[in-house]
Design a protein around this motif. Structure first.
Motif, short mmCIF file in Angstrom:
data_model
loop_
_atom_site.label_atom_id
_atom_site.label_comp_id
_atom_site.label_asym_id
_atom_site.label_seq_id
_atom_site.Cartn_x
_atom_site.Cartn_y
_atom_site.Cartn_z
N TYR A 1 0.94 5.74 -5.24
CA TYR A 1 -0.19 5.22 -4.74
C TYR A 1 -0.27 3.79 -4.46
CZ TYR A 1 -1.49 9.29 -7.37
OH TYR A 1 -1.75 10.68 -7.63
N THR B 1 -11.57 9.96 -4.33
CA THR B 1 -11.85 11.15 -3.55
C THR B 1 -13.00 12.31 -3.72
OG1 THR B 1 -10.02 12.07 -4.76
CG2 THR B 1 -9.23 11.39 -2.75
N ARG C 1 -2.41 -2.23 -6.41
CA ARG C 1 -3.45 -2.76 -6.68
C ARG C 1 -3.51 -4.23 -7.38
NH1 ARG C 1 -6.79 0.26 -3.16
NH2 ARG C 1 -6.64 2.46 -3.75
N HIS D 1 0.77 -1.34 -0.03
CA HIS D 1 -0.10 -0.07 -0.06
C HIS D 1 1.01 1.46 -0.02
CE1 HIS D 1 1.13 -0.11 4.25
NE2 HIS D 1 0.61 1.10 4.40
N SER E 1 -11.05 3.86 -12.12
CA SER E 1 -9.86 3.00 -11.73
C SER E 1 -9.71 1.71 -12.42
CB SER E 1 -10.01 2.76 -10.34
OG SER E 1 -11.25 1.87 -10.15
N GLN F 1 -4.99 6.23 -6.90
CA GLN F 1 -5.15 7.03 -5.67
C GLN F 1 -6.42 6.45 -5.13
OE1 GLN F 1 -5.93 10.90 -8.41
NE2 GLN F 1 -6.02 11.29 -6.32
N PRO F 2 -6.63 6.86 -3.82
CA PRO F 2 -8.13 6.50 -3.21
C PRO F 2 -9.21 7.41 -3.99
CG PRO F 2 -6.32 6.64 -1.58
CD PRO F 2 -5.65 7.20 -2.85
#
Length: 1407
Positions: free
Chosen positions: A579, A601, A582, A556, A633, A598-599
């Protein structure tokens, strides 16, 4: 599957039609069950230990990790705990090792789930499971101090219980409950019956009746400590100067008194400043001292007076303490700080001006003594070196420090992220010392860097300073043409002299060394979770020559780590993403694709994606899609089986097709394309296309990222399902030809689509409607003609493409996160990953093979894959990567079966016969013409064992090998061998033996009762100068007079460290005791403590100081009148011989009335210290009698007292310590005989050989020795032959030894032994010795006989000694025969003559 004949067959039993498999390369790396450790938890704090076996163990979450510090590899992982590991402890090696008690790796670990596990680390098996109900475990300690107690384990079960466990029988010996809340404990290394508990609320509980065979009867003695509220400034870690302000000194004294409150609980203001005590530990070098560790200070407590005698304080800029470690080889304390730095604190010794000239008037002498006695004395340490601070954050703070107990110069720090940092104390030259003052503050670090001091007229240039020189060798003329090798400097004791050798250091000013703490290694760990993992393409017949089973793990934090699953080591680490990662996919054996984003947002669900291609060999990375803006994503990336294409799947956007060779996009699907929920490439669709282009693919080899990847034709494609690796097709066509490949995917409605790809053309195929029994498809896997679909409700559907028949499996385990087939043709095992665990299914038979549920069976599983055909790999929530067996039950294997990057070698990993045979070969080789470290199969080793021994000896270092080959001392060779083996029992024994074989014991002459020449302690104690030697009536030489040089002048002859307290020579012992009394004298004691101090000073011969102490008592004290009378008595008896008879009578009456110490004090006043010692022994006060004998008796009288004590130790079970006591008084014959009675035949044989070398025992084989002397071709044969006669006393299973030994000891030549046994018999019952006048005093120590004449009376008779030697020879032959050492057996049988030939014939018949 693999048949018994090694031919791999199909499930139906028929052999495959493919040609035979090629022979596997010998270097093929096997993947075995193991655990790759990750970060540690704060609950693992303190769970680390460096054992005498040479391995480091620490707790990482629920796993016990064993590390090899030499190769910086994870040697073993133990995963049976179900909760966090809180303590790990290696079993001690303080016992005699033989075939019935071999060298092995035994470890104890405790967790928060109330369980203690005892491990056989080599086999990764649990040998004992211990639990005291639902009581947790806070502390563990092995009990190895007494003979036969090495298998006993002490455990602290809070809040009140101490339990002693028998790990051999898996039972509890006893359980003691105390009244205080206990948090930690520590055993006193000098007293087997004493221990201390750290309790809640700043309380210390002392226990003085600890025993192995019975539960303590008392509840201990409470002791409250008021923690420091301010640093006193003196004795700080970095301070080097002396305070000159009298007010500062007064404040320090007051503060030191305030530190210790006493047995009453502190009140109000005293308890208000109490801070948390971090650690409690006994001092390993100094007797009766306790270390209390706080955040800013370390308190040093003297338990004899219950007061603080020193403070090791930090300045404001220093990082707080977290742990301290007291060394046993030297008076050095290592400290670990929160910043990760380590500091070394050396005991400070103040060297005041020399004492006044003997012609000085008594009045001047008394005034000088008064001025020195007023000086405030305390225990102080100087911080002489420290390491650099580490860059740490909250997640990487150190959990503990541990030292190598063998060398004590290597240390390890385990950080919070799982990394292990190794540091080492290293010497470095420093500028010459130019100090010319008469008062120098020094520590043992001030050590000469050359064998002798340079001449003033010809100074040695700094460039010639050689730290490898012997620091301890005395000054000598130019060396002979072939000097013996120097003693290897493998420990802290070889770098630093004992504190008692400081006067020699001052004489050698201009040559000294300084020490540095440098980082020598770093063992990485798995990055913190969560992780995504992916195994590299499987093994094939074409890549097996260079195949490496790698695993890629994305973290992570944006890191991608590449691990070798066979060795468990981290191969590569790349910081590729900003980031969290994944997913990771392999495009070849040496290149990967990783993606992350990136998460989320924003409400639109748009993110910035990262897709990176990396060549893991060169480190070259290419960012794909670099100019893309915010988008949905990336959900997955799938690479085709031929590695020609890869597809990038987005959450809400159409997928993209890329060329994996050129790293360019081929096509982006239209917006109306179905949304993909699961996708998989076909492993069989390439077969027809490859047949059409087979010729082109065989002639072309392409590269991606600079690495070749060959393609396997279907005719040679074969698979393996052994515990090795799977054989399957891997790699794509890197040439000009393009093969057609197909893939399937499912959409949100559950429809299955089939597409084909050739070049940049995507052709639509069939479309299968959704299955009504499935919900949303979450994962798909395809192998052979079977497709498996998993849905969000835990259902599996197996679709057979040939028969077009589907089978349904309802697992009822919820969302299927991933399904993956195991590699290898005809291997239809399927790994199914759920949110609560893992299943392994056999798809062909639709049978559940194994199942793992979380958290019952394991911690939460984050991801899974296959490492080999039968090796599932799981990434768990504790940060570990676990390679399991097919049954999902174990993630560990035998240590010797692992594939290692570098071989992990140790005598503890060899079979018991091989390890004991190796010890025999290293210590003595009399059957060889010349000592050699080259072994063969005839010596009893197998080829594999020979390879391991060769590697082990190579890592020992050239200085050690050179020393072993060239050493002419049997004792020192045995000492080095014990250090190499990490054998604590052998190391302690041979350390004492080497010291007393090299020189006669240093003793103080009997005190004549006069103190007119006695000075105040600080001068006499710190300076062992010639003046002090003359005053005490003994010689301070550490070897015999120059007319009889020591037998091995090239070896160190420094005094024993105070770790061997009662075994030290008399001069060193009295030096230390008088220094301790001087420190206590400066504490202004009151009451009974003051009386006890005065009594000790008087009995030690310090009459003036005792009188002055008694007269300085406060007039308001209740004991003031008694103290004045005692002072008058001391002064009167010194000048009144007429009063001796009266005092003798009074002393006898006092002792008879139970006032033992009062009577003993009176006897010492009139010079009857020998009788006083016997009275103390009669009343069971053995330690006190030893103290008095060493401080007040001459050598002959003290030897008699110590001999009685040795017999007492032997009869009470402390046989090893009893033998060492016999060595310390020069009774080598008694020591040999006792070793024989204990069946320690190898140790007895080596001691006999060493004693004959130095002349301490007669040589019973002079004729054979003379015959060898006549042969000029053997320079070492004479010495080796002496060893030959004696080394047969080794390591045996004697069945009729006792009968022959009794005959030898009852012979007329052992009169001294009978006398000593009679004395011991008398000592068993209290008695009153007759207080008669003593015989003539013994000669002074200066007239001690030379080395060649120092013969022990015991066993000095040639027939008795010869019979003992012959008996040990016969037993040793049987022992060597059990080890398989044929040359040694033949040699010793030849020495036995006709009896030996008959024995050899019988042994040959057994074979």
């Amino acid at each position: 599957m693999a048949g018994e004949d090694g031919v791999y067959k199909c499930e139906g039993g028929e052999a495959p039609s493919a040609p035979p498999l090629p022979q596997l390369p010998p270097g093929l790396q096997r993947v075995l069950p193991r655990t790759i450790p990750g970060p540690v938890s704060p609950q693992n704090k303190g769970a680390l230990d460096w054992g005498w076996q040479g391995l480091l163990a620490y707790g990482a979450q629920t796993t016990v990790v064993v590390v090899d510090p030499v190769t910086l590899q994870c040697a073993q992982t133990l995963s049976r705990h179900r909760s966090h590991v809180v303590k790990v402890r290696w079993r001690k090696t303080r016992h005699y090792h033989q075939l019935s008690a071999p060298y092995n790796l035994t470890l104890a670990s405790a967790d928060l789930a109330y369980t203690i596990l005892v491990w056989d680390v080599t086999r990764a098996e649990v040998t004992a499971t211990l639990s005291d109900g639902n009581k947790p475990v806070l502390e563990l300690e092995w009990l190895g101090g007494s003979d036969g107690s090495e298998h006993l384990l002490a455990a602290l079960h809070p809040p009140y219980a101490l339990v002693v466990w028998d790990t051999r029988h898996n039972t509890r010996l006893w359980r003691k409950s105390y009244t205080e809340t206990l948090t930690a404990f520590h055993f006193d290394p000098f007293h087997a019956n004493k221990m201390a508990f750290l309790c809640a609320g700043g309380c210390i509980l002392f226990v003085e009746d600890f025993a192995l065979n019975r539960c303590p009867s008392s509840n201990g003695r409470k002791f409250y400590v008021s923690a420091p509220r301010a640093s006193p400034g003196k004795g700080s870690g970095g301070g080097g100067g002396q305070p000159t302000d009298e007010r500062t000194s007064t404040r320090i004294r007051r503060k030191m008194r305030e530190l210790v409150v006493g047995e009453a609980k502190p009140k109000g203001e005293e308890s208000g400043g109490v801070s948390e005590c971090l650690q409690l530990a006994y001092h390993r070098t100094v007797r009766d001292q306790l270390l209390l560790v706080y955040a800013r200070e370390v308190l040093i407590l003297d338990l004899a007076i219950n007061q603080t005698v020193g403070i090791l304080a930090l300045d404001r800029s220093s990082s707080p303490f977290t742990q301290v470690w007291s060394c046993w080889q030297r008076d050095v304390v290592f400290s670990l700080h929160e910043s990760g730095s380590v500091a070394a604190h050396f005991r400070r010794r103040l060297l005041p001006p020399p004492p006044p000239h003997p012609t000085t008037a008594p009045q001047q002498h008394l005034s000088h003594a008064d001025s020195v006695s007023d000086q405030y004395c305390e225990v102080a340490y100087d911080r002489k070196c420290h390491s650099e601070a580490l860059r740490l954050n909250r997640q990487t703070r150190p959990i503990g420090l541990t030292l190598d107990p063998v060398s004590e110069k290597q240390m390890a720090i385990v950080l919070g992220d799982g990394r292990v940092v190794f540091k080492q104390v290293t010497p470095s030259p420093s500028p010459p010392c130019t100090t010319t003052t008469t008062q120098v503050a020094s520590t043992p670090l001030f050590t000469p860097g050359a064998p002798s001091a340079p001449l003033p007229s010809a100074p040695i240039p700094s460039s010639t300073l050689n730290i490898a020189d012997n620091h301890f060798g005395p000054g000598s003329p130019p060396p002979p043409p072939a000097p013996p090798p120097p003693h290897p400097k493998s420990s802290l004791a070889d770098l630093v002299k004992p504190a008692w050798a400081l006067p020699e250091n001052v004489k050698d000013q201009g040559h000294r060394i300084s020490l540095r703490i440098l980082m020598t290694g770093l063992m990485p760990a798995v990055a913190p979770p969560p992780l995504v993992i992916r195994s590299c393409p499987p093994l094939t017949t074409r890549n097996m020559s260079h195949y490496v089973p790698r695993l890629a793990a994305g973290t992570h934090t944006g890191l991608v780590q590449i691990f070798n699953l066979a060795t468990g080591m981290l191969d590569r680490e790349f910081a590729l993403h900003t980031y969290p990662v994944r997913g990771v996919e392999w495009t070849s054996l040496t290149s990967i694709l990783s993606f992350g984003h990136q998460p989320l947002t924003n409400s639109a669900g748009l993110v910035r994606n990262e897709l990176v291609y990396t060549d893991i060999l060169t480190g070259r990375s290419v960012t794909l899609r670099p100019n893309k803006t915010d988008e949905t994503s990336i959900d997955m990336v799938r690479v085709s089986y031929l590695k020609q294409y890869f597809i990038v799947v987005f959450r809400d956007d159409p997928f993209e097709l890329w060329d994996a060779r050129k790293l360019v996009p081929l096509r982006t699907m239209p917006r109306r394309f179905p949304r993909v929920t699961a996708l998989e490439w076909s492993p069989t669709s390439h077969v027809k296309a490859r047949r059409d282009s087979e010729t082109a693919s065989q002639d072309s080899q392409g590269k991606i990222g600079g690495t070749d990847s060959n393609v396997t034709s279907p005719q040679t494609e074969t698979s393996m399902t052994d515990s090795l690796l799977s054989l399957a097709d891997v790699g794509g066509d890197r040439g000009g030809s393009i093969a057609k490949e197909t893939f399937v995917f499912t959409d949100t409605e559950g429809q299955l689509y089939h597409f084909s790809v050739e070049g940049n053309v995507i052709k639509d195929g069939t479309k299968v409607p959704p299955d009504s029994q499935l919900s949303a498809i979450t994962s798909v896997a395809w192998k052979s003609h079977e497709i498996v679909l998993g849905d969000s409700e835990g259902n599996l559907t197996v679709w057979d493409l040939k028969t077009r028949v589907s089978r349904h499996i309802a697992t009822h385990r919820g969302w299927v996160k991933r399904v993956r087939f195991a590699p290898g043709r005809d291997n239809m095992k399927l790994l199914v990953l759920f949110a609560d665990g893992v299943d392994v299914w056999d798809v062909r038979e639709v049978v559940l093979v194994s199942q793992l549920r979380c958290p019952g069976d394991c911690v939460k599983v984050m991801d899974g894959d296959w490492g080999a055909s039968d090796r599932p790999v799981l990434a768990t929530a504790d940060g570990c990567i676990r390679v399991l067996d097919l049954a999902l039950t174990t993630s560990a294997s035998a240590l010797t079966s692992y594939c290692a990057h570098e071989p992990i070698v140790s005598p503890y990993l060899l079979p018991s016969e091989a390890s004991l045979n190796l010890r025999t070969m290293l210590t003595h080789q009399p059957w060889r013409p010349q000592y050699s470290l080259t072994f063969t199969g005839e010596d009893g080793f197998t080829p594999d064992q020979l390879n391991l021994v060769e590697v082990w000896l190579e890592r020992a270092g050239p200085d050690v090998r050179e020393f072993l080959v060239g050493c002419r001392s049997t004792a020192h060779r045995a000492l080095v061998t014990a250090r190499l083996f990490g054998d604590q029992a052998e190391l302690d024994f041979w350390t004492v033996a080497c010291h007393y074989l090299a020189a006669p014991p240093l003793t103080a002459a009997k005190n004549d009762g006069s103190s007119s020449s006695s000075s105040v302690g600080s001068v006499e104690l710190i300076n062992l100068t010639d003046a002090a030697s003359e005053k005490s009536g003994c010689s301070e030489e550490t070897h015999p007079p120059t007319s009889h040089p020591p037998p091995h002048p090239h070896l160190p002859t420094h005094p024993l460290e105070t770790t061997y307290h009662n075994l030290c020579d008399a001069a060193t012992y009295k030096h230390h005791e008088l220094e301790r009394l001087a420190i206590q004298e400066s504490k202004n004691l009151e009451g009974s403590q003051r009386a006890a101090l005065g009594r000790s000073l008087a009995m030690a011969g310090e009459r003036d100081r005792a009188v002055r102490l008694l007269l300085d008592a406060d007039a308001t004290n209740t004991h003031f009148y008694t103290d004045c009378l005692r002072a008058c008595l001391l002064a009167a008896t010194h000048h009144s011989p007429q009063a001796q008879s009266t005092i003798k009578l009074v002393a006898t009456n006092l002792i008879a009335a139970g006032n033992v110490w009062e009577g003993v004090e009176l006897l010492c006043m009139i010079g009857k210290a020998s009788d006083a010692c016997r009275y103390l022994q009669s009343y069971g006060q053995w330690q006190q009698s030893v103290w008095l004998a060493k401080c007040a008796l001459a050598q002959s009288e003290a030897a008699d007292i110590l001999k009685r004590w040795a017999h007492h130790l032997i009869n009470t079970g402390n046989k090893d310590q009893g033998v060492c006591v016999l060595l310390s008084i020069g009774s080598f014959g008694a020591a040999v005989e006792q070793l024989v009675q204990q069946h320690y035949h190898q140790r007895a044989a080596l001691l006999l050989a060493a004693a004959q070398e130095t002349g301490a025992l007669p040589n019973t084989h002079t004729q054979r020795t003379h015959a060898h002397q006549s042969d000029p071709t053997h320079t070492h044969t004479q010495q080796d032959l002496t060893h030959t006669q004696d080394l047969t006393h080794t390591h045996t299973q004697a069945s009729h030894m006792h009968s022959q030994t009794s005959e030898q000891t009852d012979s007329p030549g052992s009169q001294e032994d009978r006398d000593s046994r009679a004395q011991h018999t008398d000592s068993q019952t209290p008695h009153k010795p007759e207080l008669e006048e003593q015989t003539a005093p013994p000669p002074p120590a200066s007239s001690f006989p030379p080395s060649s004449q120092r013969v022990s009376p015991l066993l000095s008779s040639a027939p008795s000694l010869a019979a003992l030697v012959e008996n040990i020879h016969r037993k040793y032959v049987l022992h060597l025969f059990s080890l398989g050492n044929r040359p040694a057996v033949s040699h010793y049988c030849h020495l036995l003559g006709e009896k030996g030939r008959m024995l050899l014939h019988e042994l040959d018949a057994l074979q």
